[in-house]
Design a protein around this motif. Structure first.
Motif, PDB file in Angstrom:
ATOM      1  N   VAL A 119       0.969  -1.416   0.009  1.00 51.58           N
ATOM      2  CA  VAL A 119      -0.080   0.046   0.049  1.00 51.58           C
ATOM      3  C   VAL A 119       0.891   1.215   0.049  1.00 51.58           C
ATOM      4  O   VAL A 119       0.730   2.276  -0.669  1.00 51.58           O
ATOM      5  N   TYR A 120       1.757   1.109   0.927  1.00 53.83           N
ATOM      6  CA  TYR A 120       2.859   2.233   0.864  1.00 53.83           C
ATOM      7  C   TYR A 120       3.793   2.800  -0.462  1.00 53.83           C
ATOM      8  O   TYR A 120       3.638   3.880  -0.880  1.00 53.83           O
ATOM      9  N   PHE A 121       4.275   1.498  -0.898  1.00 57.07           N
ATOM     10  CA  PHE A 121       4.693   1.519  -2.296  1.00 57.07           C
ATOM     11  C   PHE A 121       3.894   2.049  -3.453  1.00 57.07           C
ATOM     12  O   PHE A 121       4.253   3.121  -4.133  1.00 57.07           O
ATOM     13  N   ILE A 122       2.663   1.716  -3.505  1.00 58.62           N
ATOM     14  CA  ILE A 122       1.804   2.355  -4.370  1.00 58.62           C
ATOM     15  C   ILE A 122       1.378   3.628  -4.041  1.00 58.62           C
ATOM     16  O   ILE A 122       1.252   4.420  -5.041  1.00 58.62           O
ATOM     17  N   GLY A 123       0.979   3.947  -2.890  1.00 60.98           N
ATOM     18  CA  GLY A 123       0.711   5.160  -2.540  1.00 60.98           C
ATOM     19  C   GLY A 123       1.731   6.197  -3.018  1.00 60.98           C
ATOM     20  O   GLY A 123       1.611   7.434  -3.522  1.00 60.98           O
ATOM     21  N   THR A 124       2.991   5.835  -2.505  1.00 62.23           N
ATOM     22  CA  THR A 124       4.292   6.952  -2.804  1.00 62.23           C
ATOM     23  C   THR A 124       4.208   7.087  -4.390  1.00 62.23           C
ATOM     24  O   THR A 124       4.520   8.294  -4.642  1.00 62.23           O
ATOM     25  N   VAL A 125       4.231   6.053  -5.222  1.00 65.97           N
ATOM     26  CA  VAL A 125       4.438   6.152  -6.747  1.00 65.97           C
ATOM     27  C   VAL A 125       3.304   7.260  -7.055  1.00 65.97           C
ATOM     28  O   VAL A 125       3.449   8.103  -8.008  1.00 65.97           O
ATOM     29  N   VAL A 126       1.980   7.092  -6.449  1.00 63.75           N
ATOM     30  CA  VAL A 126       0.928   7.784  -7.042  1.00 63.75           C
ATOM     31  C   VAL A 126       1.273   9.429  -6.616  1.00 63.75           C
ATOM     32  O   VAL A 126       0.967  10.228  -7.601  1.00 63.75           O
ATOM     33  N   VAL A 127       1.578   9.562  -5.507  1.00 65.02           N
ATOM     34  CA  VAL A 127       2.168  10.851  -5.197  1.00 65.02           C
ATOM     35  C   VAL A 127       3.012  11.406  -5.755  1.00 65.02           C
ATOM     36  O   VAL A 127       2.858  12.720  -6.320  1.00 65.02           O
ATOM     37  N   PHE A 128       3.895  10.673  -5.931  1.00 66.78           N
ATOM     38  CA  PHE A 128       5.003  11.161  -7.016  1.00 66.78           C
ATOM     39  C   PHE A 128       4.653  11.603  -8.384  1.00 66.78           C
ATOM     40  O   PHE A 128       4.983  12.583  -8.879  1.00 66.78           O
ATOM     41  N   LYS A 129       3.804  10.746  -9.082  1.00 65.95           N
ATOM     42  CA  LYS A 129       3.415  11.015 -10.442  1.00 65.95           C
ATOM     43  C   LYS A 129       2.255  12.249 -10.170  1.00 65.95           C
ATOM     44  O   LYS A 129       2.323  13.163 -11.265  1.00 65.95           O
ATOM     45  N   ALA A 130       1.422  12.238  -9.081  1.00 65.75           N
ATOM     46  CA  ALA A 130       0.705  13.530  -8.956  1.00 65.75           C
ATOM     47  C   ALA A 130       1.280  14.941  -8.872  1.00 65.75           C
ATOM     48  O   ALA A 130       0.879  15.855  -9.261  1.00 65.75           O
ATOM     49  N   CYS A 131       2.494  14.865  -8.444  1.00 61.59           N
ATOM     50  CA  CYS A 131       3.443  15.837  -8.408  1.00 61.59           C
ATOM     51  C   CYS A 131       4.111  16.263  -9.408  1.00 61.59           C
ATOM     52  O   CYS A 131       5.154  16.919  -9.641  1.00 61.59           O
ATOM     53  N   ARG A 132       4.015  15.550 -10.572  1.00 67.18           N
ATOM     54  CA  ARG A 132       4.415  15.687 -12.046  1.00 67.18           C
ATOM     55  C   ARG A 132       5.851  15.190 -12.031  1.00 67.18           C
ATOM     56  O   ARG A 132       6.883  15.724 -12.757  1.00 67.18           O
TER      57      ARG A 132
END
Length: 277
Positions: A119-132
């Motif tokens: 969950v933390y792995f996927i969540g971090t990746v999503v936030v990273f992409k959301a920040c462009r």
């Protein structure tokens, strides 16, 4: 509409019962926010730099994604460890949340721990992409191709940049930083860097045919802002590639995509809301 009301009611109930002290949340979250970019920097220096894997490699995006996810897991582990130490020593007022205690994903002895880390792995990746963010940007740069911070370059030629191009490069550099190392605050001037480098391009000018039949495709030149320090590294590598590496690390050049959200707190909150719905 009913579902939205249920979520709102459950969220309000969780907020009313949750007893995490604001100072404790801020302290442990700041630990996670510190560990995330540090972990990315360590991976960059101890793995990618040694193996000479740069942002221009074929698998750069996949490797960068893995680095971002693992660093997010490390930051989440640090956050939960810090919050656990605060509870043990009672530095702040603390009351357990209504349903689930703050998860501790630092033990891999059972399926639940692996699920949390996922969950933390996927969540971090999503936030990273959301920040462009671009996954390849967490890898080191190479002086032989556009760096990790390269944006849209200026179309150039095999000649040196003219005045208007140099002015535009200076503006880009002050706004975006050096395309190789990312520095912008401590660099007073930026050079119009040709990619591929002019010296390498000139060396290939004589190779016009393959087996005397096929013509090589014409290389398009682009200009990017580059600081003097990286320009000097580029010159040294081109002159003596065996003695000077083409790899340039940039762990200290932070951007908005290095932001880390307190995912363990967010996930614990979501679990509590789901319990009350």
């Amino acid at each position: 509409m009913r579902g939205i009301q249920d979520v709102y009611t459950a969220s309000k109930k969780v907020v009313d019962f949750w007893g995490y002290d604001n100072k404790a949340v801020l302290y442990s979250s700041s630990i996670g926010a510190f560990v995330f970019p540090v972990s990315l920097g360590l991976i960059q220096h101890t793995v990618f730099r040694i193996l000479a894997i740069t942002n221009g490699s074929i698998f750069a995006s996949a490797l960068g994604l893995a680095a971002v996810g693992m660093s997010g897991c490390a930051a989440s582990v640090a956050l939960t460890e810090a919050s656990d130490r605060l509870r043990e020593r009672a530095y702040f007022s603390w009351r357990e949340p209504s349903y689930s205690a703050l998860p501790k994903p630092y033990s891999l002895n059972n399926h639940e721990d692996l699920k949390l880390l996922t969950v933390y792995f996927i969540g971090t990746v999503v936030v990273f992409k959301a920040c462009r963010g671009r996954f390849s940007s967490v890898l080191p740069s190479s002086v032989k191709h556009p760096g990790a911070f390269a944006n849209v370059g200026i179309v150039g030629s095999h000649r040196y940049a003219h005045k208007s191009q140099r002015v535009k490069i200076m503006q880009m550099g002050r706004k975006l930083g050096c395309h190789t190392c990312g520095r912008k605050w401590f660099s007073k001037s930026f050079i119009a860097d040709h990619q591929p480098p002019l010296a390498l391009s000139h060396n290939n000018r004589g190779k016009k045919y393959l087996f005397g039949v096929l013509r090589y495709p014409k290389t398009q030149q682009k200009l990017y802002p580059q600081c003097k320090k990286c320009s000097l590294k580029q010159q040294k590598h081109i002159q003596s590639p065996k003695n000077y590496s083409a790899v340039v690390t940039h762990a200290s050049s932070l951007r908005i995509y290095h932001l880390f959200l307190p995912l363990p707190y967010i996930w614990a909150f979501i679990r509590d809301v789901a319990y009350y719905i």
